[in-house]
Design an enzyme around this catalytic site. Structure first.
Site, PDB file in Angstrom:
ATOM      1  N   GLU A 206       5.263  10.977  -1.557  1.00  0.00           N
ATOM      2  CA  GLU A 206       6.211  10.156  -0.825  1.00  0.00           C
ATOM      3  C   GLU A 206       7.262   9.239  -1.525  1.00  0.00           C
ATOM      4  O   GLU A 206       8.124   8.852  -1.217  1.00  0.00           O
ATOM      5  CB  GLU A 206       5.518   9.243   0.333  1.00  0.00           C
ATOM      6  CG  GLU A 206       4.630   9.931   1.425  1.00  0.00           C
ATOM      7  CD  GLU A 206       3.939   8.943   1.999  1.00  0.00           C
ATOM      8  OE1 GLU A 206       4.368   7.852   2.240  1.00  0.00           O
ATOM      9  OE2 GLU A 206       2.701   9.048   2.332  1.00  0.00           O
TER      10      GLU A 206
ATOM     11  N   GLU B 132       0.963  -1.088  -0.016  1.00  0.00           N
ATOM     12  CA  GLU B 132       0.034  -0.082  -0.079  1.00  0.00           C
ATOM     13  C   GLU B 132       0.861   1.196   0.126  1.00  0.00           C
ATOM     14  O   GLU B 132       1.409   1.600   0.978  1.00  0.00           O
ATOM     15  CB  GLU B 132      -0.980  -0.073   1.179  1.00  0.00           C
ATOM     16  CG  GLU B 132      -2.069   1.042   1.129  1.00  0.00           C
ATOM     17  CD  GLU B 132      -1.703   2.366   1.485  1.00  0.00           C
ATOM     18  OE1 GLU B 132      -1.063   2.982   0.523  1.00  0.00           O
ATOM     19  OE2 GLU B 132      -1.857   2.639   2.631  1.00  0.00           O
TER      20      GLU B 132
END
Ligand code: GJV
Length: 429
Positions: A215, A206
């Site tokens: 990110e 995930e």
């Protein structure tokens, strides 16, 4: 930098605060007339820091806004001499990043997100027969929820649960506490450095961030795929799409911009350009758009195939859009969200989808709102077309800039509007 309010003279002159010297870490091309354009190594004088993302600065006698993440403080001349590389120590900010995943706050947020967690549970459940005797890698397992679903709902031969943060210690305890230690092996390591005794059949993770890519954990997943996924192995998710829609955002516009029109019966409109720079040049991450605020049918602008996507492709990802306005209203901005798909292990088996858009259950990602400088009135039949580009920050590898270039073709008059909206963002939620 701090000025005592009672020491201020009548004029808001900043002349008494000396500008600070900064050096550009990378080239930057301003998206509008109020943004600076500069090259790597240029010296900039920063006059003011109205927000953490955009600073008011000067380069070669031109004044404008510069993205703070492209600048570093200039050392003294003596220090500067020995320095020839402008790279920060840790462009991945791993200490801060993995530090934040070592506490419960983010894990609680992710686990409390039912749509997210149930989607992964559904993937395991609907593939349970095919997962029998398979080897799985769960990259960035956090508290180990996906690995535990695998062990409890299917019979894989082994699950390698890889987690770089200190949460891994607890994950090991949770695996034991739930009687899964025969199947789940927790490895505390960065996925890029982990050594497995074998290749895996399934790589599950995930990894999705705000606006899909923030990110840039996806890079770790792609590297792990190239190292550890066997030929013909399965990626979960298998594909991802970024979706965009032109929208209204009346209450956000009221709150941040219209507010200055007449607070307490006074005209504060000279603050509106500042409000625009401070609130609308970066996206609003935690936006929940009402389906009724969509001015057209949402459209997928970027599609990523997790089998063929390469790390180098992440530097610049472009997409196009062409919307036909189907509802009259105020065009305040664009809202973006993502959907990921999980292919079945069985040929012809049903795919599972995790949709973070306004027509699905809200998730902890919510949606991302990009505001225009000024709202534009639109009518049914107008078309809004343009391009979106995601530029990965050349220095700070977990960050990116989103640029939207668009124009409107009015169905009633021959007006055309054009605007480039450039935004820099941070991974922290
Ligand atoms: N190696 C190991 N663990 C990782 C890595 C990596 N390269 N990158 C992130 N994690 N969906 N945006 C871990 C991180 O410590 C955290 O527990 C989890 O993966 C993030 C998952 C949610 N973030 C996301």
């Amino acid at each position: 930098m701090s000025k005592q309010p009672d020491m201020q003279t009548e004029t808001e002159d900043e002349g008494d605060v000396s500008p600070e010297e900064y050096v550009a870490l990378s080239d930057f091309t301003g998206a509008g007339s109020d943004q600076l354009t500069f090259s790597c190594g240029d010296r900039l004088l920063v006059h003011a820091k109205p927000s953490s993302e955009w600073w008011w600065a000067e380069v070669r006698e031109v004044i404008g806004y510069a993205p703070a993440s492209y600048l570093r403080e200039r050392a003294t001349d003596e220090e500067e001499e020995g320095e020839d590389d402008a790279c920060p120590d840790d462009p991945w900010q791993d200490e801060e990043y993995f530090g934040s995943y070592g506490t419960l706050r983010l894990h609680l947020e992710m686990l409390s997100d039912k749509s997210r967690t149930e989607a992964y549970r559904q993937v395991i459940l609907s593939n349970s027969a095919s997962l029998r005797n398979k080897v799985v890698m769960d990259l960035g397992c956090g508290t180990g929820i996906i690995s535990l679903f695998c062990a409890q709902l299917a019979e894989p031969s082994l699950v390698y649960a890889v987690e770089a943060s200190s949460m891994a210690d607890y994950t090991r305890q949770l695996v034991k506490q739930n009687g899964c230690e025969e199947v789940v092996t927790v490895l505390q390591a960065r996925a890029e450095e982990v050594e497995l005794p074998e290749q895996v059949d399934v790589l599950v993770s995930e990894w999705m961030g705000n606006c899909l890519l923030f990110e840039f954990m996806v890079e770790s997943v792609l590297q792990a795929r190239d190292c550890w996924l066997r030929e013909g192995g399965v990626m979960w998710p298998s594909s991802a799409a970024l979706t965009l829609v032109p929208c209204q955002a009346h209450s956000y516009y009221e709150e941040k911009m219209a507010f200055w029109e007449r607070p307490y019966g006074l005209d504060f409109t000279p603050l509106q350009p500042l409000a625009q720079q401070e609130f609308f040049t970066k996206p609003k991450f935690s936006h929940l758009i009402e389906p009724a605020d969509c001015l057209a049918t949402p459209s997928d602008v970027i599609l990523l195939d997790m089998y063929t996507l390469q790390v180098k492709d992440l530097e610049e990802i472009k997409g196009q859009f062409h919307f036909c306005v189907d509802k009259p209203g105020s065009f305040h901005g664009f809202t973006a969200w993502f959907t990921v798909h999980f292919d079945s292990l069985e040929t012809g088996g049903a795919t599972v989808e995790l949709n973070t858009g306004p027509h699905a259950e809200p998730t902890h990602w919510k949606q991302t709102l990009f505001m225009l400088d000024k709202p534009v009135s639109v009518c049914v039949g107008d078309s809004i077309s343009g391009t979106i580009a995601l530029h990965r920050n050349p220095i700070w590898r977990r960050h990116m800039t989103v640029s939207l270039d668009w124009n409107i073709h009015s169905s009633t008059e021959a007006t055309e509007n054009c605007k480039a909206n450039t935004l820099t963002l941070h991974y922290a939620t």
